[in-house]
Design an enzyme around this catalytic site. Structure first.
Site, PDB file in Angstrom:
ATOM      1  N   ARG A 166       1.007 -12.548   6.129  1.00 13.81           N
ATOM      2  CA  ARG A 166       2.362 -12.870   6.025  1.00 13.81           C
ATOM      3  C   ARG A 166       3.324 -12.249   7.204  1.00 13.81           C
ATOM      4  O   ARG A 166       4.247 -12.335   7.164  1.00 13.81           O
ATOM      5  CB  ARG A 166       2.841 -12.566   4.523  1.00 13.81           C
ATOM      6  CG  ARG A 166       2.337 -13.851   3.745  1.00 13.81           C
ATOM      7  CD  ARG A 166       2.785 -13.480   2.404  1.00 13.81           C
ATOM      8  NE  ARG A 166       3.975 -13.333   2.040  1.00 13.81           N
ATOM      9  CZ  ARG A 166       4.816 -12.825   0.922  1.00 13.81           C
ATOM     10  NH1 ARG A 166       4.036 -11.888   0.131  1.00 13.81           N
ATOM     11  NH2 ARG A 166       6.054 -12.923   0.797  1.00 13.81           N
TER      12      ARG A 166
ATOM     13  N   PRO B 167       0.894  -1.158   0.108  1.00 10.60           N
ATOM     14  CA  PRO B 167       0.156   0.007   0.030  1.00 10.60           C
ATOM     15  C   PRO B 167       0.775   1.299   0.037  1.00 10.60           C
ATOM     16  O   PRO B 167       1.680   1.455   0.747  1.00 10.60           O
ATOM     17  CB  PRO B 167      -0.825  -0.241   1.223  1.00 10.60           C
ATOM     18  CG  PRO B 167      -0.144  -1.216   2.141  1.00 10.60           C
ATOM     19  CD  PRO B 167       0.711  -2.024   1.095  1.00 10.60           C
ATOM     20  N   GLU B 168       0.463   2.137  -0.920  1.00 10.39           N
ATOM     21  CA  GLU B 168       1.181   3.472  -1.032  1.00 10.39           C
ATOM     22  C   GLU B 168       0.510   4.504  -0.359  1.00 10.39           C
ATOM     23  O   GLU B 168      -0.687   4.257   0.062  1.00 10.39           O
ATOM     24  CB  GLU B 168       1.929   3.712  -2.542  1.00 10.39           C
ATOM     25  CG  GLU B 168       2.549   2.499  -3.013  1.00 10.39           C
ATOM     26  CD  GLU B 168       2.842   2.840  -4.437  1.00 10.39           C
ATOM     27  OE1 GLU B 168       2.791   3.903  -4.725  1.00 10.39           O
ATOM     28  OE2 GLU B 168       2.856   1.882  -5.144  1.00 10.39           O
TER      29      GLU B 168
END
Ligand code: ZN
Length: 278
Positions: free
Chosen positions: A114, A2-3
Site C-alpha cells: 500500500r 511494525p514497532e
C-alpha cells in the site's frame, strides 16, 4: 505497524546479508514514498555505494553507506525488506518500491503493497536532526528507571499516549503499549504525571521485558508484518491483551475491555487487573 521488535528482527535478518555489500543497478519503481530526496539523487547516491552498517532507530531501518549517507526506511503497515538470492518472480516484483543488486546475483528489495512506508536519504547533518527528534531507545543499557521517569512525567496525557509518543520514547506503538501496561497492572488512561515512582519503575521494567520477549519471538504478525526472511513472527501467540477485547483475562478471567477513547486507537485492558492504582 511494525514497532521496535519487528524492525529489530528485520534489521538482524538483513545485517549479515547486506553489510559490506556494494549496491548496483538500483531501481526505484514508485516515487510517492520518497521524503526529502529526488529519484535522481537517490539513484545516483545508491549506485556503486557500499553498505557499512545496518541498524535500527525507533521503528526505522537505518542503512549506513560508505559515502556517509544514511538510507532510512520506515516500513509501516505493509512494507517488507528482503534479500532475494535469485531473480525476482513477477509476484515479488509486483510491489517492489526499491530494489538494488548486492552482488552474486542477489537483490535487496523494499516491497510495500500500500506504500504507506517512507524512504529518506540523509547526510550526516540531516541524520543528526532526524535522530534528535526521537526519544531514547528503551533497550539501551543506560536507559534506566530514572531516565524513563523523566521522559514520562511532566505531561497530563494518558500514560498510554505518553508511551507511544516517539519524542518521549522510541519504538513503542499500540501493541506493546497495551501489553506493557497490562503486565504492569496500570490503567492506560491514567495521566502520566499522576503515576507514582514505584509504578514508573514497574512500567519501565515491563516495557523492556515485553520488547525483549517480542524480539525473541521475532515480532508480532497480526496482518502484514514479515521478518527479514519473509516469515511471520510468533509473538501474536503470546499477547495478553492486544486484539483480545471481549476474551477472558489470562490472569484473572474477567472479560477484557476495548476502548478507543484514550487516543483513537484500540486500547484493550483488564478492568480488574488494571483497575485501580497499586
Ligand atoms: Zn485480569
Amino acid at each position: 505497524m511494525p514497532e521496535l521488535p519487528e524492525v529489530e528482527t528485520i534489521v538482524r535478518d538483513l545485517r549479515p546479508r547486506l553489510t559490506g555489500r556494494k549496491l548496483s543497478t538500483p531501481h526505484l519503481h514508485r516515487t510517492d514514498v520518497l521524503r526529502r530526496v529526488s529519484r535522481q539523487r537517490l539513484i545516483r547516491t545508491l549506485d556503486r555505494n557500499r553498505i557499512g552498517t545496518v541498524a535500527r532507530r525507533a521503528k526505522h531501518v537505518v542503512i549506513g553507506l560508505a559515502s556517509g549517507h544514511r538510507l532510512v526506511i520506515q516500513p509501516r503497515m505493509t512494507g517488507s525488506l528482503l534479500v532475494y538470492e535469485r531473480r525476482l518472480t513477477a509476484e515479488q516484483r509486483r510491489y517492489a518500491v526499491l530494489d538494488a543488486g548486492i552482488g552474486g546475483g542477489a537483490r535487496f528489495v523494499y516491497r510495500d503493497v500500500r506504500r504507506l512506508g517512507t524512504i529518506w536519504l540523509l547526510d550526516e547533518r540531516g541524520w543528526q536532526t532526524y535522530t534528535a527528534r526521537i526519544g531514547p531507545e528503551p533497550l539501551d543499557d543506560d536507559f534506566d528507571a530514572d531516565r524513563f521517569a523523566t521522559q514520562m512525567t511532566g505531561t497530563h496525557q494518558a500514560i498510554k499516549k505518553a508511551l507511544m509518543d516517539q519524542r518521549r520514547l522510541a519504538g513503542v506503538g499500540n501493541i506493546y503499549a497495551n501489553e506493557a501496561l497490562f503486565r504492569a497492572g496500570i490503567d492506560p488512561s491514567r495521566p502520566a504525571a499522576r503515576l507514582r515512582r514505584t509504578e514508573l519503575e514497574w512500567l519501565h521494567h515491563h516495557v523492556r521485558e515485553v520488547l525483549e520477549a517480542a524480539i525473541a519471538a521475532r515480532g508480532t504478525t497480526v496482518r502484514d508484518y514479515r521478518t527479514g526472511t519473509g516469515q511471520s513472527g510468533s509473538y501474536q501467540d503470546l499477547l495478553q491483551v492486544y486484539g483480545r477485547g471481549g476474551e477472558p483475562c489470562r490472569r484473572c478471567g474477567a472479560r477484557l475491555v476495548t476502548t478507543h477513547e484514550i487516543d483513537g486507537r484500540a486500547t484493550t485492558f483488564c478492568w480488574r487487573c488494571q483497575g485501580k492504582p497499586r
